[in-house]
Enzyme design. Sequence first.
Site, short mmCIF file in Angstrom:
data_model
loop_
_atom_site.label_atom_id
_atom_site.label_comp_id
_atom_site.label_asym_id
_atom_site.label_seq_id
_atom_site.Cartn_x
_atom_site.Cartn_y
_atom_site.Cartn_z
CG ASP A 106 55.00 -27.43 -13.80
OD1 ASP A 106 55.31 -26.70 -14.64
OD2 ASP A 106 53.90 -27.57 -12.75
CB CYS A 164 53.08 -28.01 -17.33
SG CYS A 164 51.43 -26.96 -17.10
CE LYS A 221 55.41 -22.75 -18.36
NZ LYS A 221 55.09 -22.49 -17.73
CG HIS A 281 47.34 -28.06 -15.53
ND1 HIS A 281 48.43 -27.55 -16.08
CD2 HIS A 281 46.58 -27.85 -16.35
CE1 HIS A 281 48.76 -26.02 -16.31
NE2 HIS A 281 46.70 -25.74 -16.53
#
Length: 478
Positions: free
Chosen positions: A51, A91, A314, A149
């Site tokens: 992650d 993510c 990210k 998630h």
Amino acid sequence: MSTINRKRRAVVGGLSTLALAPSAALAAAKGAGKGAARGTAQPNILFILADDLGWGDLGVYGQTEFRTPHLDKLARQGLRLTQAYSNSAVCSATRFGLITGRYQYRLRGGLEEPIAGTAGNHGLPLEHPTLPSLLKKAGYNTALVGKWHLGYLPTFGPLKSGYDSFFGNYGGAIDYFTHKPGVGPDVKEDLFEGEVPVSQVGYYTDLLGERAAHYIGKQEPGKPFFLSLHYTAPHWPWEGPKDEEVARQVGNIFHYDGGNLETYGRMVEALDASIGRVLEALERRGLAENTIVIFTSDNGGERFSRTWPFTGQKTELLEGGIRVPGLVRWPARIKPGQVSPQVAISMDWLPTLLAAAGSAPDPAYPPDGANLLPVLLGEQGVQPRTLYWRYKANAQRALRDGDWKYLKIRSQEFLFNLAGDQRERANLAQREPARLAALRAQWEQWDAGMLPISADVRTHGVGGRVQADKYSPESNDG
């Protein structure tokens, strides 16, 4: 147009036609699957997802500040991809692409960047075929250990989408010691056994490795398994395995006032050690030879990651935000010590792994990803790819066609040749206006086939900071 470009476009067009023709895709996948299964039992599959791990955070990708011996060894024992991508720069959107084999923009939940907290109504539709559900139909035991998630109980969950068992967290991030998605006595732990809340003591990275090793140890002989091991590491909060005191001091789960390169290194080293214990469990059971092990990340690195030589991180569609590590080991079929420039993306793993299992995607949900098994097995050379991304924050869009990348951030457009400009510094938009216009039109044609990004879609700004008007304690950043 040159002969080389005509040939390249012909191959790309052929791949696009395959993706758009369910019957042809099904036949091709079945054929590849039979070839992959020839002479060997169905392989076990261990899919390891980190992650927020940066492209350069492993020793084999250039990291020198800390050590990752187990993952480096895994790379030497199999094949290392140098041009692997995530489906998104955050993510949960990537996880939609990974589990469905399709662009996440085909599903409303996949538009969320990332998906919202427990009050959210969006998630992975229960009727949609998934990698675990399709492997389950092919005779596999299926399990998820770690981060889900993809929507919250009671509507969504791993057990509703193909997994036989689940141990882990439903949301985007939890503290490594308290296992809570926030701070305070009123915040409940986000740790579940199936759909039942549980409480355990320990550093979360270690707990996941221990549970995965235990799962491998109790598998019945002759029955293949698919184990998704989805770590939260090295996502914030910034806590190494001996930083329990830091956990008591964290005032906000986003932890913007903490962390440093040293702590980040300890988190990645703990991740590597945990994976080492899982790989050792395969060896002890004599399962390593015919187990496909894949290691990758859900998006590019965040603030303490190493993404060299790329720029961006990210939440950005620069290479640093979407280029990820990609390791594949299958001793029974894949030669060790390989490094491949094959362009790959998260959604490729569904058709690829189904082919390895001798199965195929559901023809009613044809994958956007490509079956790369022939490339991994050395039966085909590197295949050209065309990939697309979009991200609401800063109105970002990106397309990679061969070595060319079209990028738009707000009103600014860029054209890069990644073969010679990995850092995306030389903008060729003015030098090659015709190519820019063609790629822009190509992206817009693709985008027209996806769900529109409506005003209610939740997103994060650059650098991972949630938009102020969207923030809530349960926002569970991806």
